[in-house]
Design a protein around this motif. Structure first.
Motif, PDB file in Angstrom:
ATOM      1  N   VAL A  21     -39.761 -33.314  -0.105  1.00  0.00           N
ATOM      2  CA  VAL A  21     -39.075 -32.275  -0.887  1.00  0.00           C
ATOM      3  C   VAL A  21     -39.845 -31.982  -2.172  1.00  0.00           C
ATOM      4  O   VAL A  21     -40.061 -30.822  -2.524  1.00  0.00           O
ATOM      5  N   PHE A  22     -40.298 -33.023  -2.864  1.00  0.00           N
ATOM      6  CA  PHE A  22     -41.056 -32.818  -4.096  1.00  0.00           C
ATOM      7  C   PHE A  22     -42.420 -32.196  -3.815  1.00  0.00           C
ATOM      8  O   PHE A  22     -42.890 -31.360  -4.575  1.00  0.00           O
ATOM      9  N   ASP A  23     -43.053 -32.600  -2.725  1.00  0.00           N
ATOM     10  CA  ASP A  23     -44.388 -32.099  -2.413  1.00  0.00           C
ATOM     11  C   ASP A  23     -44.389 -30.650  -1.929  1.00  0.00           C
ATOM     12  O   ASP A  23     -45.297 -29.889  -2.243  1.00  0.00           O
ATOM     13  N   GLN A  24     -43.407 -30.292  -1.126  1.00  0.00           N
ATOM     14  CA  GLN A  24     -43.396 -28.949  -0.554  1.00  0.00           C
ATOM     15  C   GLN A  24     -41.998 -28.342  -0.533  1.00  0.00           C
ATOM     16  O   GLN A  24     -41.474 -28.017   0.515  1.00  0.00           O
ATOM     17  N   ALA A  25     -41.436 -28.181  -1.692  1.00  0.00           N
ATOM     18  CA  ALA A  25     -40.114 -27.560  -1.809  1.00  0.00           C
ATOM     19  C   ALA A  25     -40.245 -26.070  -1.523  1.00  0.00           C
ATOM     20  O   ALA A  25     -40.910 -25.342  -2.246  1.00  0.00           O
ATOM     21  N   THR A  26     -39.619 -25.626  -0.452  1.00  0.00           N
ATOM     22  CA  THR A  26     -39.717 -24.219  -0.076  1.00  0.00           C
ATOM     23  C   THR A  26     -38.602 -23.379  -0.684  1.00  0.00           C
ATOM     24  O   THR A  26     -38.730 -22.162  -0.751  1.00  0.00           O
ATOM     25  N   PHE A  27     -37.535 -24.028  -1.103  1.00  0.00           N
ATOM     26  CA  PHE A  27     -36.407 -23.310  -1.703  1.00  0.00           C
ATOM     27  C   PHE A  27     -36.065 -23.938  -3.045  1.00  0.00           C
ATOM     28  O   PHE A  27     -36.093 -25.150  -3.197  1.00  0.00           O
ATOM     29  N   ARG A  28     -35.705 -23.097  -4.004  1.00  0.00           N
ATOM     30  CA  ARG A  28     -35.287 -23.561  -5.325  1.00  0.00           C
ATOM     31  C   ARG A  28     -34.068 -22.757  -5.772  1.00  0.00           C
ATOM     32  O   ARG A  28     -33.983 -21.570  -5.509  1.00  0.00           O
ATOM     33  N   ALA A  29     -33.188 -23.433  -6.461  1.00  0.00           N
ATOM     34  CA  ALA A  29     -32.060 -22.769  -7.110  1.00  0.00           C
ATOM     35  C   ALA A  29     -31.964 -23.402  -8.491  1.00  0.00           C
ATOM     36  O   ALA A  29     -31.728 -24.599  -8.621  1.00  0.00           O
ATOM     37  N   SER A  30     -32.207 -22.611  -9.505  1.00  0.00           N
ATOM     38  CA  SER A  30     -32.324 -23.147 -10.849  1.00  0.00           C
ATOM     39  C   SER A  30     -31.203 -22.651 -11.751  1.00  0.00           C
ATOM     40  O   SER A  30     -30.697 -21.535 -11.587  1.00  0.00           O
ATOM     41  N   HIS A  31     -30.850 -23.484 -12.689  1.00  0.00           N
ATOM     42  CA  HIS A  31     -29.837 -23.188 -13.692  1.00  0.00           C
ATOM     43  C   HIS A  31     -30.367 -23.727 -15.017  1.00  0.00           C
ATOM     44  O   HIS A  31     -31.317 -24.508 -15.032  1.00  0.00           O
ATOM     45  N   GLN A  32     -29.772 -23.333 -16.095  1.00  0.00           N
ATOM     46  CA  GLN A  32     -30.225 -23.781 -17.409  1.00  0.00           C
ATOM     47  C   GLN A  32     -30.199 -25.310 -17.534  1.00  0.00           C
ATOM     48  O   GLN A  32     -31.064 -25.896 -18.167  1.00  0.00           O
ATOM     49  N   TYR A  33     -29.221 -25.962 -16.911  1.00  0.00           N
ATOM     50  CA  TYR A  33     -29.038 -27.396 -17.085  1.00  0.00           C
ATOM     51  C   TYR A  33     -29.406 -28.244 -15.868  1.00  0.00           C
ATOM     52  O   TYR A  33     -29.359 -29.468 -15.942  1.00  0.00           O
ATOM     53  N   PHE A  34     -29.719 -27.625 -14.742  1.00  0.00           N
ATOM     54  CA  PHE A  34     -30.103 -28.396 -13.553  1.00  0.00           C
ATOM     55  C   PHE A  34     -30.888 -27.520 -12.584  1.00  0.00           C
ATOM     56  O   PHE A  34     -30.985 -26.306 -12.758  1.00  0.00           O
ATOM     57  N   MET A  35     -31.452 -28.182 -11.558  1.00  0.00           N
ATOM     58  CA  MET A  35     -32.221 -27.462 -10.557  1.00  0.00           C
ATOM     59  C   MET A  35     -32.061 -28.156  -9.207  1.00  0.00           C
ATOM     60  O   MET A  35     -31.957 -29.377  -9.129  1.00  0.00           O
ATOM     61  N   PHE A  36     -32.032 -27.364  -8.146  1.00  0.00           N
ATOM     62  CA  PHE A  36     -32.052 -27.870  -6.784  1.00  0.00           C
ATOM     63  C   PHE A  36     -33.401 -27.527  -6.172  1.00  0.00           C
ATOM     64  O   PHE A  36     -33.855 -26.384  -6.281  1.00  0.00           O
ATOM     65  N   LEU A  37     -34.034 -28.492  -5.549  1.00  0.00           N
ATOM     66  CA  LEU A  37     -35.236 -28.289  -4.745  1.00  0.00           C
ATOM     67  C   LEU A  37     -34.844 -28.590  -3.310  1.00  0.00           C
ATOM     68  O   LEU A  37     -34.079 -29.532  -3.064  1.00  0.00           O
ATOM     69  N   ALA A  38     -35.381 -27.839  -2.365  1.00  0.00           N
ATOM     70  CA  ALA A  38     -35.012 -28.087  -0.974  1.00  0.00           C
ATOM     71  C   ALA A  38     -36.147 -27.712  -0.031  1.00  0.00           C
ATOM     72  O   ALA A  38     -36.984 -26.870  -0.352  1.00  0.00           O
ATOM     73  N   SER A  39     -36.135 -28.357   1.120  1.00  0.00           N
ATOM     74  CA  SER A  39     -37.048 -28.011   2.201  1.00  0.00           C
ATOM     75  C   SER A  39     -36.351 -28.336   3.521  1.00  0.00           C
ATOM     76  O   SER A  39     -35.431 -29.156   3.563  1.00  0.00           O
ATOM     77  N   SER A  40     -36.787 -27.689   4.579  1.00  0.00           N
ATOM     78  CA  SER A  40     -36.196 -27.925   5.901  1.00  0.00           C
ATOM     79  C   SER A  40     -36.449 -29.359   6.323  1.00  0.00           C
ATOM     80  O   SER A  40     -37.499 -29.923   6.032  1.00  0.00           O
ATOM     81  N   ASN A  41     -35.476 -29.942   7.014  1.00  0.00           N
ATOM     82  CA  ASN A  41     -35.619 -31.346   7.388  1.00  0.00           C
ATOM     83  C   ASN A  41     -35.730 -31.587   8.883  1.00  0.00           C
ATOM     84  O   ASN A  41     -35.989 -32.705   9.308  1.00  0.00           O
ATOM     85  N   GLY A  42     -35.507 -30.583   9.713  1.00  0.00           N
ATOM     86  CA  GLY A  42     -35.625 -30.756  11.152  1.00  0.00           C
ATOM     87  C   GLY A  42     -34.504 -31.580  11.771  1.00  0.00           C
ATOM     88  O   GLY A  42     -34.578 -31.963  12.935  1.00  0.00           O
ATOM     89  N   LEU A  43     -33.478 -31.869  11.012  1.00  0.00           N
ATOM     90  CA  LEU A  43     -32.328 -32.625  11.510  1.00  0.00           C
ATOM     91  C   LEU A  43     -31.186 -31.659  11.810  1.00  0.00           C
ATOM     92  O   LEU A  43     -31.339 -30.445  11.714  1.00  0.00           O
ATOM     93  N   SER A  44     -30.033 -32.198  12.128  1.00  0.00           N
ATOM     94  CA  SER A  44     -28.893 -31.348  12.436  1.00  0.00           C
ATOM     95  C   SER A  44     -27.976 -31.107  11.243  1.00  0.00           C
ATOM     96  O   SER A  44     -27.044 -30.310  11.333  1.00  0.00           O
ATOM     97  N   ALA A  45     -28.230 -31.797  10.126  1.00  0.00           N
ATOM     98  CA  ALA A  45     -27.336 -31.683   8.967  1.00  0.00           C
ATOM     99  C   ALA A  45     -28.146 -31.686   7.672  1.00  0.00           C
ATOM    100  O   ALA A  45     -29.257 -32.205   7.636  1.00  0.00           O
ATOM    101  N   PRO A  46     -27.574 -31.126   6.609  1.00  0.00           N
ATOM    102  CA  PRO A  46     -28.257 -31.188   5.311  1.00  0.00           C
ATOM    103  C   PRO A  46     -28.125 -32.583   4.708  1.00  0.00           C
ATOM    104  O   PRO A  46     -27.199 -33.325   5.046  1.00  0.00           O
ATOM    105  N   ARG A  47     -29.082 -32.924   3.827  1.00  0.00           N
ATOM    106  CA  ARG A  47     -29.024 -34.205   3.118  1.00  0.00           C
ATOM    107  C   ARG A  47     -29.218 -33.944   1.636  1.00  0.00           C
ATOM    108  O   ARG A  47     -29.886 -32.992   1.242  1.00  0.00           O
ATOM    109  N   LEU A  48     -28.639 -34.816   0.817  1.00  0.00           N
ATOM    110  CA  LEU A  48     -28.682 -34.662  -0.632  1.00  0.00           C
ATOM    111  C   LEU A  48     -29.305 -35.882  -1.286  1.00  0.00           C
ATOM    112  O   LEU A  48     -28.994 -37.016  -0.926  1.00  0.00           O
ATOM    113  N   GLY A  49     -30.156 -35.627  -2.284  1.00  0.00           N
ATOM    114  CA  GLY A  49     -30.713 -36.678  -3.117  1.00  0.00           C
ATOM    115  C   GLY A  49     -30.462 -36.341  -4.579  1.00  0.00           C
ATOM    116  O   GLY A  49     -30.475 -35.167  -4.953  1.00  0.00           O
TER     117      GLY A  49
END
Length: 123
Positions: A21-49
């Motif tokens: 995710v850190f190396d190749q984040a394909t999606f970002r959603a940013s806010h003044q106080y936080f940020m989400f980085l994301a990339s496809s995982n090839g699994l059947s469900a999303p995962r959170l870190g």
């Protein structure tokens, strides 16, 4: 009826889970106080870190509160998210916001992230 649990299979636990995710984040959603980085995982469900730096949020009580709020927002929206690995990063000042404001912003950014991920071409 869909399950709204947050089991270990929905979490990024090891450094090897976070690295893609850190190396190749394909999606970002940013806010003044936080940020989400994301990339496809090839699994059947999303995962959170979670990456909640002591440098940005000084008190453990505040860091734990933010973790609870992020997990709860993710848990409620997990069925709207495609199969992505998502990492939440904090910025300074997040601990100054109240729970309602944080929850509202988290849901807004997660929905934005889901929309970006669904619109992106699948490999």
């Amino acid at each position: 009826m869909p399950s709204f649990t947050f089991s270990k299979s929905l979490r990024l636990l090891t450094p090897s889970d976070f690295k893609p995710v850190f190396d190749q984040a394909t999606f970002r959603a940013s806010h003044q106080y936080f940020m989400f980085l994301a990339s496809s995982n090839g699994l059947s469900a999303p995962r959170l870190g979670l990456v909640i730096a002591k440098k940005n949020i000084k008190l453990a009580v505040q860091r734990n509160r933010i973790k609870r709020l992020v997990r709860e927002a993710f848990r409620h929206l997990q069925h709207e998210l495609p199969a992505i690995d998502c990492v939440f990063l904090t910025r300074r000042g997040l601990d100054q916001l109240d729970n309602e404001t944080i929850t509202k912003q988290l849901e807004q950014q997660l929905k934005r992230l889901a929309k970006k991920a669904k619109e992106a071409p699948q490999p």
